[in-house]
Design a protein around this motif. Structure first.
Motif, PDB file in Angstrom:
ATOM      1  N   ALA A 103       0.834  -1.208   0.000  1.00 13.47           N
ATOM      2  CA  ALA A 103       0.000   0.000   0.000  1.00 13.47           C
ATOM      3  C   ALA A 103       0.867   1.256   0.000  1.00 13.47           C
ATOM      4  O   ALA A 103       0.511   2.261  -0.626  1.00 13.47           O
ATOM      5  N   PHE A 120       2.072   1.624  -3.515  1.00 15.23           N
ATOM      6  CA  PHE A 120       0.914   1.899  -4.381  1.00 15.23           C
ATOM      7  C   PHE A 120       0.436   3.340  -4.208  1.00 15.23           C
ATOM      8  O   PHE A 120       0.116   4.019  -5.184  1.00 15.23           O
ATOM      9  N   HIS A 152     -11.354  -6.149  -0.699  1.00 14.41           N
ATOM     10  CA  HIS A 152     -11.690  -5.564   0.612  1.00 14.41           C
ATOM     11  C   HIS A 152     -13.185  -5.649   0.874  1.00 14.41           C
ATOM     12  O   HIS A 152     -13.624  -5.995   1.968  1.00 14.41           O
TER      13      HIS A 152
HETATM   14  C1  ASC Z   1      -4.616   2.107  -1.754  1.00 10.92           C
HETATM   15  C2  ASC Z   1      -4.722   1.196  -0.685  1.00 10.92           C
HETATM   16  C3  ASC Z   1      -5.694   0.334  -0.967  1.00 10.92           C
HETATM   17  C4  ASC Z   1      -6.252   0.612  -2.308  1.00 10.92           C
HETATM   18  C5  ASC Z   1      -7.722   0.755  -2.298  1.00 10.92           C
HETATM   19  C6  ASC Z   1      -8.252   1.048  -3.689  1.00 10.92           C
HETATM   20  O1  ASC Z   1      -3.814   3.013  -1.871  1.00 10.92           O
HETATM   21  O2  ASC Z   1      -4.017   1.179   0.447  1.00 10.92           O
HETATM   22  O3  ASC Z   1      -6.097  -0.660  -0.231  1.00 10.92           O
HETATM   23  O4  ASC Z   1      -5.577   1.803  -2.717  1.00 10.92           O
HETATM   24  O5  ASC Z   1      -8.105   1.775  -1.436  1.00 10.92           O
HETATM   25  O6  ASC Z   1      -9.657   1.190  -3.667  1.00 10.92           O
END
Ligand code: ASC
Length: 150
Positions: free
Chosen positions: A44, A47, A144
């Protein structure tokens, strides 16, 4: 060979290997929970660094995106081996174990999307990066929604 190229070349292999069997050993369920949460945290972090660029909050830098996309692609292969039998807990919903095929399909989708993002990042084409970033985000969210406790 640069790290990103190695990751690109090896991710498919790692995917192929890791689908067959879990290769991590954990002494206690808490060790597995800590491992998978740590992997998600690292993933994360990289990302969201790409996300800041995609959203225009940070300037585009090819090497920065390429490095972080390689991390996402590599780390995306790791958490799943830490959802073995008897490792319920953390934010994981019980459906992960009761409908494991669905969970596995969702995790495969995420890993494949991460490979696409890595390819786009290495190419340096910001439009493709944006598209591929969005696709990965959709796979994060999908999993999620279905498998993570609120
Ligand atoms: C992010 C993060 C997530 C995803 C999600 C995308 O940066 O930590 O788990 O994007 O939020 O919808």
């Amino acid at each position: 060979m640069k790290l990103q190229k190695i990751v690109l070349a090896s991710t498919a292999t790692v995917l192929a290997i890791s689908t067959g069997f879990a290769f991590a050993q954990f002494q206690k369920p808490e060790d597995a929970i800590k491992y998978r949460q740590s992997a998600f945290t690292v993933m994360a972090n990289s990302f969201s660094k790409i996300g800041a660029i995609v959203k225009g909050e940070a300037p585009y830098n090819k090497d920065e995106v390429a490095k972080n996309a390689a991390v996402v692609a590599m780390i995306s292969t790791l958490p799943w081996q830490a959802f073995g039998p008897g490792t319920e807990g953390g934010k994981a919903q019980s459906d992960i174990w009761s409908d494991n095929a669905k969970f596995k399909a969702a995790s495969d989708k995420m890993q494949l999307a991460a490979i696409d993002l890595n390819k786009a990042a290495q190419s340096g084409d910001l439009d493709s990066i944006k598209k591929a970033f969005g696709a990965v985000g959709t796979t994060c969210k999908g999993c999620h929604d279905d498998f993570r406790k609120k």
